[in-house]
Design an enzyme around this catalytic site. Structure first.
Site, PDB file in Angstrom:
ATOM      1  N   GLU A  11       0.425   3.524   1.957  1.00 35.38           N
ATOM      2  CA  GLU A  11       0.601   3.891   3.375  1.00 35.38           C
ATOM      3  C   GLU A  11       2.014   3.606   3.868  1.00 35.38           C
ATOM      4  O   GLU A  11       2.435   4.158   4.889  1.00 35.38           O
ATOM      5  CB  GLU A  11      -0.401   3.142   4.248  1.00 35.38           C
ATOM      6  CG  GLU A  11      -1.778   3.747   4.280  1.00 35.38           C
ATOM      7  CD  GLU A  11      -1.879   5.028   5.113  1.00 35.38           C
ATOM      8  OE1 GLU A  11      -1.318   5.076   6.207  1.00 35.38           O
ATOM      9  OE2 GLU A  11      -2.515   5.978   4.623  1.00 35.38           O
TER      10      GLU A  11
ATOM     11  N   LYS B 142       2.416  -3.089   7.145  1.00 31.28           N
ATOM     12  CA  LYS B 142       2.517  -3.306   5.694  1.00 31.28           C
ATOM     13  C   LYS B 142       3.964  -3.079   5.212  1.00 31.28           C
ATOM     14  O   LYS B 142       4.433  -3.747   4.295  1.00 31.28           O
ATOM     15  CB  LYS B 142       1.559  -2.383   4.944  1.00 31.28           C
ATOM     16  CG  LYS B 142       0.088  -2.787   5.051  1.00 31.28           C
ATOM     17  CD  LYS B 142      -0.256  -3.990   4.168  1.00 31.28           C
ATOM     18  CE  LYS B 142      -1.748  -4.216   4.087  1.00 31.28           C
ATOM     19  NZ  LYS B 142      -2.122  -5.387   3.276  1.00 31.28           N
TER      20      LYS B 142
ATOM     21  N   THR C 106       0.819  -1.216   0.000  1.00 26.74           N
ATOM     22  CA  THR C 106       0.000   0.000   0.000  1.00 26.74           C
ATOM     23  C   THR C 106       0.851   1.264   0.000  1.00 26.74           C
ATOM     24  O   THR C 106       1.985   1.254   0.511  1.00 26.74           O
ATOM     25  CB  THR C 106      -0.890   0.012   1.268  1.00 26.74           C
ATOM     26  OG1 THR C 106      -1.399   1.329   1.466  1.00 26.74           O
ATOM     27  CG2 THR C 106      -0.125  -0.390   2.521  1.00 26.74           C
TER      28      THR C 106
ATOM     29  N   TYR D  26      -1.023   0.303  10.908  1.00 28.36           N
ATOM     30  CA  TYR D  26      -1.293  -0.395   9.641  1.00 28.36           C
ATOM     31  C   TYR D  26      -0.124  -0.210   8.663  1.00 28.36           C
ATOM     32  O   TYR D  26       0.370  -1.176   8.070  1.00 28.36           O
ATOM     33  CB  TYR D  26      -2.594   0.163   9.050  1.00 28.36           C
ATOM     34  CG  TYR D  26      -2.879  -0.245   7.626  1.00 28.36           C
ATOM     35  CD1 TYR D  26      -3.498  -1.462   7.336  1.00 28.36           C
ATOM     36  CD2 TYR D  26      -2.555   0.593   6.557  1.00 28.36           C
ATOM     37  CE1 TYR D  26      -3.772  -1.830   6.015  1.00 28.36           C
ATOM     38  CE2 TYR D  26      -2.822   0.230   5.253  1.00 28.36           C
ATOM     39  CZ  TYR D  26      -3.434  -0.975   4.981  1.00 28.36           C
ATOM     40  OH  TYR D  26      -3.702  -1.335   3.685  1.00 28.36           O
TER      41      TYR D  26
HETATM   42  P1  NAP Z   1     -11.352  -5.080   2.647  1.00 27.97           P
HETATM   43  O1  NAP Z   1     -12.531  -4.783   1.764  1.00 27.97           O
HETATM   44  O2  NAP Z   1     -11.280  -4.482   3.979  1.00 27.97           O
HETATM   45  O3  NAP Z   1     -11.243  -6.681   2.748  1.00 27.97           O
HETATM   46  C1  NAP Z   1     -10.409  -7.301   3.691  1.00 27.97           C
HETATM   47  C2  NAP Z   1     -10.563  -8.802   3.576  1.00 27.97           C
HETATM   48  O4  NAP Z   1      -9.705  -9.431   4.536  1.00 27.97           O
HETATM   49  C3  NAP Z   1     -11.986  -9.328   3.847  1.00 27.97           C
HETATM   50  O5  NAP Z   1     -12.238 -10.405   2.985  1.00 27.97           O
HETATM   51  C4  NAP Z   1     -11.872  -9.815   5.294  1.00 27.97           C
HETATM   52  O6  NAP Z   1     -12.806 -10.803   5.630  1.00 27.97           O
HETATM   53  C5  NAP Z   1     -10.468 -10.403   5.254  1.00 27.97           C
HETATM   54  N1  NAP Z   1      -9.864 -10.606   6.581  1.00 27.97           N
HETATM   55  C6  NAP Z   1      -9.628  -9.654   7.520  1.00 27.97           C
HETATM   56  N2  NAP Z   1      -9.046 -10.203   8.593  1.00 27.97           N
HETATM   57  C7  NAP Z   1      -8.911 -11.532   8.331  1.00 27.97           C
HETATM   58  C8  NAP Z   1      -8.400 -12.653   9.063  1.00 27.97           C
HETATM   59  N3  NAP Z   1      -7.893 -12.509  10.286  1.00 27.97           N
HETATM   60  N4  NAP Z   1      -8.426 -13.883   8.479  1.00 27.97           N
HETATM   61  C9  NAP Z   1      -8.943 -14.045   7.251  1.00 27.97           C
HETATM   62  N5  NAP Z   1      -9.460 -13.037   6.512  1.00 27.97           N
HETATM   63  C10 NAP Z   1      -9.440 -11.794   7.054  1.00 27.97           C
HETATM   64  O7  NAP Z   1      -9.989  -4.660   1.885  1.00 27.97           O
HETATM   65  P2  NAP Z   1      -9.746  -4.311   0.336  1.00 27.97           P
HETATM   66  O8  NAP Z   1     -10.052  -2.871   0.107  1.00 27.97           O
HETATM   67  O9  NAP Z   1     -10.353  -5.351  -0.514  1.00 27.97           O
HETATM   68  O10 NAP Z   1      -8.147  -4.418   0.275  1.00 27.97           O
HETATM   69  C11 NAP Z   1      -7.517  -5.668   0.047  1.00 27.97           C
HETATM   70  C12 NAP Z   1      -6.086  -5.599   0.565  1.00 27.97           C
HETATM   71  O11 NAP Z   1      -5.381  -4.568  -0.109  1.00 27.97           O
HETATM   72  C13 NAP Z   1      -5.966  -5.285   2.056  1.00 27.97           C
HETATM   73  O12 NAP Z   1      -4.862  -6.014   2.560  1.00 27.97           O
HETATM   74  C14 NAP Z   1      -5.665  -3.802   2.095  1.00 27.97           C
HETATM   75  O13 NAP Z   1      -4.941  -3.481   3.256  1.00 27.97           O
HETATM   76  C15 NAP Z   1      -4.845  -3.639   0.831  1.00 27.97           C
HETATM   77  N6  NAP Z   1      -4.928  -2.336   0.185  1.00 27.97           N
HETATM   78  C16 NAP Z   1      -6.144  -1.792  -0.104  1.00 27.97           C
HETATM   79  C17 NAP Z   1      -6.191  -0.579  -0.769  1.00 27.97           C
HETATM   80  C18 NAP Z   1      -7.509   0.061  -1.127  1.00 27.97           C
HETATM   81  O14 NAP Z   1      -7.509   1.268  -1.439  1.00 27.97           O
HETATM   82  N7  NAP Z   1      -8.607  -0.680  -1.133  1.00 27.97           N
HETATM   83  C19 NAP Z   1      -4.996   0.085  -1.143  1.00 27.97           C
HETATM   84  C20 NAP Z   1      -3.779  -0.524  -0.827  1.00 27.97           C
HETATM   85  C21 NAP Z   1      -3.752  -1.736  -0.189  1.00 27.97           C
HETATM   86  P3  NAP Z   1     -14.272 -10.444   6.225  1.00 27.97           P
HETATM   87  O15 NAP Z   1     -15.139 -10.160   5.015  1.00 27.97           O
HETATM   88  O16 NAP Z   1     -14.640 -11.678   6.947  1.00 27.97           O
HETATM   89  O17 NAP Z   1     -14.116  -9.237   7.103  1.00 27.97           O
HETATM   90  N1  GDD Z   2     -12.502   6.692   6.812  1.00 28.54           N
HETATM   91  C1  GDD Z   2     -12.708   8.031   6.930  1.00 28.54           C
HETATM   92  N2  GDD Z   2     -13.861   8.472   7.518  1.00 28.54           N
HETATM   93  N3  GDD Z   2     -11.764   8.865   6.460  1.00 28.54           N
HETATM   94  C2  GDD Z   2     -12.012  10.199   6.565  1.00 28.54           C
HETATM   95  C3  GDD Z   2     -13.168  10.707   7.134  1.00 28.54           C
HETATM   96  C4  GDD Z   2     -14.141   9.809   7.641  1.00 28.54           C
HETATM   97  O1  GDD Z   2     -15.176  10.181   8.152  1.00 28.54           O
HETATM   98  N4  GDD Z   2     -13.122  12.070   7.065  1.00 28.54           N
HETATM   99  C5  GDD Z   2     -11.973  12.390   6.471  1.00 28.54           C
HETATM  100  N5  GDD Z   2     -11.285  11.263   6.170  1.00 28.54           N
HETATM  101  C6  GDD Z   2      -9.959  11.217   5.545  1.00 28.54           C
HETATM  102  C7  GDD Z   2      -8.941  10.346   6.278  1.00 28.54           C
HETATM  103  O2  GDD Z   2      -8.405  11.040   7.400  1.00 28.54           O
HETATM  104  C8  GDD Z   2      -7.934  10.107   5.143  1.00 28.54           C
HETATM  105  O3  GDD Z   2      -7.054  11.203   5.071  1.00 28.54           O
HETATM  106  C9  GDD Z   2      -8.789  10.082   3.889  1.00 28.54           C
HETATM  107  O4  GDD Z   2     -10.068  10.622   4.259  1.00 28.54           O
HETATM  108  C10 GDD Z   2      -8.985   8.688   3.299  1.00 28.54           C
HETATM  109  O5  GDD Z   2      -9.419   7.832   4.348  1.00 28.54           O
HETATM  110  P1  GDD Z   2      -9.895   6.321   4.049  1.00 28.54           P
HETATM  111  O6  GDD Z   2     -10.950   6.318   3.020  1.00 28.54           O
HETATM  112  O7  GDD Z   2     -10.208   5.702   5.361  1.00 28.54           O
HETATM  113  O8  GDD Z   2      -8.622   5.678   3.343  1.00 28.54           O
HETATM  114  P2  GDD Z   2      -7.071   5.670   3.750  1.00 28.54           P
HETATM  115  O9  GDD Z   2      -6.341   6.522   2.755  1.00 28.54           O
HETATM  116  O10 GDD Z   2      -6.850   5.984   5.173  1.00 28.54           O
HETATM  117  O11 GDD Z   2      -6.680   4.138   3.553  1.00 28.54           O
HETATM  118  C11 GDD Z   2      -7.106   3.400   2.401  1.00 28.54           C
HETATM  119  O12 GDD Z   2      -6.139   3.503   1.381  1.00 28.54           O
HETATM  120  C12 GDD Z   2      -4.869   2.908   1.702  1.00 28.54           C
HETATM  121  C13 GDD Z   2      -3.974   3.135   0.485  1.00 28.54           C
HETATM  122  O13 GDD Z   2      -3.491   4.434   0.465  1.00 28.54           O
HETATM  123  C14 GDD Z   2      -7.340   1.950   2.842  1.00 28.54           C
HETATM  124  O14 GDD Z   2      -7.949   1.239   1.787  1.00 28.54           O
HETATM  125  C15 GDD Z   2      -6.031   1.269   3.184  1.00 28.54           C
HETATM  126  O15 GDD Z   2      -6.260  -0.132   3.395  1.00 28.54           O
HETATM  127  C16 GDD Z   2      -5.061   1.446   1.993  1.00 28.54           C
HETATM  128  O16 GDD Z   2      -3.830   0.828   2.288  1.00 28.54           O
END
Ligand code: NAP
Ligand code: GDD
Length: 329
Positions: free
Chosen positions: A135, A161, A133, A157
């Site tokens: 992050e 990562k 990520t 987190y």
């Molecule tokens: P998500 O929607 O939060 O999905 C997380 C998944 O992990 C769900 O299937 C959840 O299962 C499973 N999980 C959590 N804890 C577990 C455990 N202890 N054992 C087995 N399964 C578990 O995340 P996503 O947005 O699809 O992201 C996928 C991956 O990419 C994550 O690792 C995230 O950190 C990373 N990532 C995401 C983004 C983004 O913007 N979306 C960006 C960079 C990296 P349940 O359904 O049972 O909760």
């Molecule tokens: N969640 C959330 N809720 N975020 C808020 C809010 C709120 O009410 N108000 C403002 N924010 C701001 C957060 O402080 C952050 O700066 C931004 O919105 C994005 O927040 P999220 O959508 O929670 O995403 P993230 O950037 O912290 O993390 C996501 O992206 C990462 C990759 O850059 C997640 O998907 C991580 O798993 C992933 O690694």
């Protein structure tokens, strides 16, 4: 195994896992997914696949497991015999990682180590995708960030990562494993979890426009993110594992917008003045905040010919319209 197109996905019920499953099934894969035991059997993002008798238990298999349960993970490997592992599972909310740091670090960090060790022990080679990520870059030393930008994470987190990302590099270099880090920037969709900011905004805009809610309470409106479409980003994951060499890739649009801009665009879709409805509450602020993230995806564009589709406005519209559609049901 005669069929080389066998994949195992951790996190199959998540946003990315569900889109990746659809992509791999379309490509003729047998897909194995690890699911947790929950009190509610409904797994909304993959329920349409589970209900399809042509798919479920034919080309899609679900296995109960948990990232903390190594013996079960090993058994699933033995049963599924995957050739590609997409490791997506874990607590993925940055803000929550300050509240539940230990389990977040175990899932995002140590579980990756467990899986690398299992892959190292397999008789047949397994290609390993790790969901890294943006992050990991934390308080960034340069913009945009590339694969070579130093890791300076600012949340539990992000630290976990970063640990897992570096461990993947160590296993690739030390044991010759085919391990790729996809350093993905924020990617969104109508399947995004409801407590991430984009989905929260899209949902509120739709509900307020239908008179179901009266306000939207947010934290920091000034932070900027590089937001792309989840459907494009799972394509990048697959491409990484098809290349002849394992490597790390930044996956991003290169475009950055503030939370405020997302709010403005979402309320414009429903033709409402956002200032009237949006309230600020410091309860949503994080102890440490990343104010601006933007990635340089030149490497994956050139090497794997990947590119993002659509614009920021298209993404916002897609998410708000999906919420409006849900409200019709
Ligand atoms: P998500 O929607 O939060 O999905 C997380 C998944 O992990 C769900 O299937 C959840 O299962 C499973 N999980 C959590 N804890 C577990 C455990 N202890 N054992 C087995 N399964 C578990 O995340 P996503 O947005 O699809 O992201 C996928 C991956 O990419 C994550 O690792 C995230 O950190 C990373 N990532 C995401 C983004 C983004 O913007 N979306 C960006 C960079 C990296 P349940 O359904 O049972 O909760
Ligand atoms: N969640 C959330 N809720 N975020 C808020 C809010 C709120 O009410 N108000 C403002 N924010 C701001 C957060 O402080 C952050 O700066 C931004 O919105 C994005 O927040 P999220 O959508 O929670 O995403 P993230 O950037 O912290 O993390 C996501 O992206 C990462 C990759 O850059 C997640 O998907 C991580 O798993 C992933 O690694």
């Amino acid at each position: 195994m005669s069929n080389e197109k066998v994949a195992l996905i951790t996190g199959i019920t998540g946003q990315d896992g569900s889109y990746l499953t659809e992509l791999l099934l379309e490509k003729g894969y047998t897909v194995n997914g690890i699911v947790r035991r929950t009190s509610n059997l409904l797994r909304s993002r993959i329920e349409h696949l589970r209900r399809d008798p042509k798919i479920y238990d034919k080309t899609l298999f679900l296995h109960y497991g948990d990232l903390s349960d190594t013996t079960t993970l090993r058994r699933i490997f033995r049963e599924a015999q995957p050739r590609e592992l997409y490791h997506l599972a874990g607590q993925s909310h940055v803000g929550l990682s300050f509240e539940i740091p230990e389990s977040t670090c175990d899932e995002a960090g140590m579980a990756t180590l467990r899986l690398l060790e299992i892959v190292r022990d397999q008789g047949q080679p397994v290609r390993f995708y790790h969901a890294s990520t943006s992050e990991i870059f934390g308080s960034v030393v340069e913009s945009p960030q590339t694969e070579g930008t130093p890791m300076r994470p600012t949340s539990p987190y992000g630290c976990a990562k970063a640990f897992a990302t570096q461990l993947c590099r160590v296993y690739r270099q030390s044991y010759g494993l085919f391990v790729c880090n996809g350093i993905l920037y924020n990617h969104e969709s109508p399947r995004r979890g409801e407590n991430f900011v984009t989905r929260k905004i899209a949902r509120a805009a739709a509900r307020i426009s239908r008179g179901l809610d009266s306000e939207l309470v947010l934290g920091n409106l000034d932070s900027k993110r590089d937001w792309g479409r989840a459907q494009d980003y799972v394509q990048a994951m697959w491409l990484m594992l098809q290349h002849d060499q394992p490597d790390d890739y930044v996956v991003a649009t290169g475009d950055t917008h503030s939370v405020r801009e997302f709010v403005e665009a979402a309320f414009a879709v429903v033709d409402l003045p956002w200032e009237k409805y949006v309230k600020r509450d410091a309860a949503f602020d994080r102890p440490m905040e990343l104010t601006r993230l933007v990635g340089c995806a030149d490497k994956i564009r050139k090497t794997l010919k990947w590119k993002p589709s659509g614009t920021f406005q298209d993404l916002v519209r897609e998410m708000v319209e999906a919420e409006l559609e849900t409200l019709k049901n």
